[in-house]
Design a protein around this motif. Structure first.
Motif, short mmCIF file in Angstrom:
data_model
loop_
_atom_site.label_atom_id
_atom_site.label_comp_id
_atom_site.label_asym_id
_atom_site.label_seq_id
_atom_site.Cartn_x
_atom_site.Cartn_y
_atom_site.Cartn_z
N UNK A 157 4.60 26.81 -5.16
CA UNK A 157 4.21 27.88 -5.65
C UNK A 157 3.73 28.30 -7.32
N UNK A 158 2.30 28.32 -6.84
CA UNK A 158 2.29 28.46 -8.42
C UNK A 158 1.02 29.71 -8.32
N UNK A 159 0.88 30.93 -8.88
CA UNK A 159 -0.45 31.88 -8.60
C UNK A 159 -0.55 32.42 -10.10
N UNK B 179 1.11 23.58 -16.44
CA UNK B 179 1.64 24.16 -15.70
C UNK B 179 1.06 23.98 -14.21
N UNK B 180 0.05 23.74 -13.88
CA UNK B 180 -0.59 22.93 -12.95
C UNK B 180 -0.27 22.28 -12.20
N UNK B 181 0.09 20.81 -14.23
CA UNK B 181 0.64 19.61 -12.74
C UNK B 181 2.42 20.01 -12.73
N UNK B 182 2.94 20.68 -13.79
CA UNK B 182 4.24 20.57 -12.87
C UNK B 182 4.49 21.49 -11.78
N UNK C 36 3.75 33.40 -21.31
CA UNK C 36 3.37 32.90 -19.73
C UNK C 36 3.37 31.31 -19.32
N UNK C 37 3.14 30.93 -20.73
CA UNK C 37 3.14 29.37 -20.00
C UNK C 37 5.02 28.71 -20.32
N UNK C 38 5.64 29.24 -21.39
CA UNK C 38 6.97 29.21 -21.21
C UNK C 38 7.79 29.25 -20.59
N UNK C 39 7.44 31.31 -20.45
CA UNK C 39 8.82 31.54 -19.40
C UNK C 39 7.41 30.79 -18.11
N UNK C 40 6.85 30.31 -17.90
CA UNK C 40 6.66 29.98 -16.43
C UNK C 40 6.57 28.41 -16.35
N UNK C 41 6.85 27.62 -17.27
CA UNK C 41 7.60 26.40 -17.91
C UNK C 41 8.69 26.37 -17.16
#
Length: 350
Positions: free
Chosen positions: A118-120, A108-111, A78-83
């Motif tokens: 939008x991030x959810x 991720x929130x900061x990015x 999740x982390x790498x793909x979302x980033x």
């Protein structure tokens, strides 16, 4: 709405992508699922022959028309793909859990804030019919002062699933990171952040290498929230239990949408998300020296509500319901519960 359709790319076509995301996205007006990333196999192409199938993330992101990317892959990715998707300028929805650690989630929130995107996190269980019913009952103050709130996910599956990544050793695997995010998010939505967390996250089944049961208590002033899950409940207990100074509510059974989606049903229609009367919960209220009981109709659930909110938030029409900060709070409780269980002590939330 169609003239403002938001093009969506879906990463992953395993159980989550195939069952909980693709059919729900396609049932929401104003969202257009255009591309699915499936690295191997042809399940996506068979299920949706009109949709483009990408084999790599780079191939999917090469399409500038994709505005929203939904990540429904194994937790550790999740982390790498979302980033990567945020850096590519896309709005992002991540299936729960948000990430495998609070630190990853915070990054991720900061990015997302830095990129203006939008991030959810996909907290579809806010749109379960029984949770909507519970939320409205609490808001109506029929319980008086609530002293106990219990939420259970009880299942029975003695045997492990060979090859299932959730049951293999690794960060973010196990039942607590699978079911815990649902229960935590619902509790925090109802009651806000707790003062402390006390947890027992454990292995019950022979041969299991990651947790498959948990009892987690969120401590509030004069309120206890108990979140429970097990894979060894051959007799299922209640899904919700609420006790207060003026009454109680007990509800068995889960929202019917999951089973409907597993059977290939398409969200929509007058019967979608409706429970039969025999599945309704019971409200007991104290009236003088008598206790009266009555069934409470369960409101229809509808997972489309999550994606409708994301759509409208992207279009600037409403505020995002499942915010990055809410997702971070869930991650905080997930980690504190692990620490509490490991150290056998109560951990302060702050």
């Amino acid at each position: 709405m169609e003239t403002q359709a938001i093009n969506v790319g879906l990463l992953g076509f395993g159980f989550a992508g195939r069952t909980f995301h693709a059919p729900v996205i396609r049932a929401v007006a104003g969202l257009r699922l255009t591309t699915i990333l499936q690295r191997r196999g042809d399940d996506a192409a068979k299920a949706y022959p009109e949709i483009r199938v990408a084999r790599t993330l780079e191939e999917l992101l090469a399409s500038d028309s994709i505005q929203l990317v939904v990540i429904a892959t194994p937790n550790a990715s999740h982390f790498d793909l979302a980033r990567q998707c945020l850096l590519a300028g896309r709005h992002v929805v991540v299936d729960k859990p948000f990430a495998t650690t609070y630190a990853e989630a915070a990054e991720l929130v900061a990015l997302a804030e830095q990129c203006g995107r939008l991030l959810s996190v996909y907290q579809s269980r806010r749109f379960d019919g029984d949770f909507k019913t519970v939320r409205n009952l609490i808001a109506s103050e029929v319980f008086g002062r609530i002293v106990l709130f219990e939420s259970h996910y009880d299942r029975y599956r003695l045997q492990l699933r060979p090859g299932a990544w959730r049951e293999q050793a690794g960060a973010g695997n196990g039942v607590w990171f699978d079911l815990g995010p649902h229960l935590i998010d619902q509790a925090l939505t109802l009651f806000g952040q707790p003062e402390a967390v006390c947890a027992d996250v454990r292995i019950e089944r022979d041969g299991a290498v990651v947790d498959d049961a948990f009892d987690v208590t969120l401590l509030y002033p004069r309120l206890r929230v108990q979140l429970r899950g097990t894979m060894l409940a051959s007799t299922l207990g209640p899904h919700f239990v609420i006790h207060g100074t003026k009454g109680s509510y007990v509800k068995y059974g889960l929202d019917p949408q999951e089973n409907a989606l597993k059977q290939g049903a398409i969200p929509g229609g007058p019967a979608w998300g409706k429970e039969p009367q025999e599945a309704w919960g019971t409200l007991s209220q104290v009236e003088g020296d008598k206790i009266t009981e009555r069934p409470i109709p369960t409101e229809p659930g509808d997972y489309r509500g999550y994606y409708e909110n994301v759509r409208d938030a992207i279009l600037g029409k409403t505020a995002l319901a499942v915010t990055p900060q809410a997702a971070l709070s869930v991650m905080r409780v997930l980690e504190l519960a692990q620490q509490s269980s490991r150290e056998r002590r109560v951990i302060q939330y702050t």
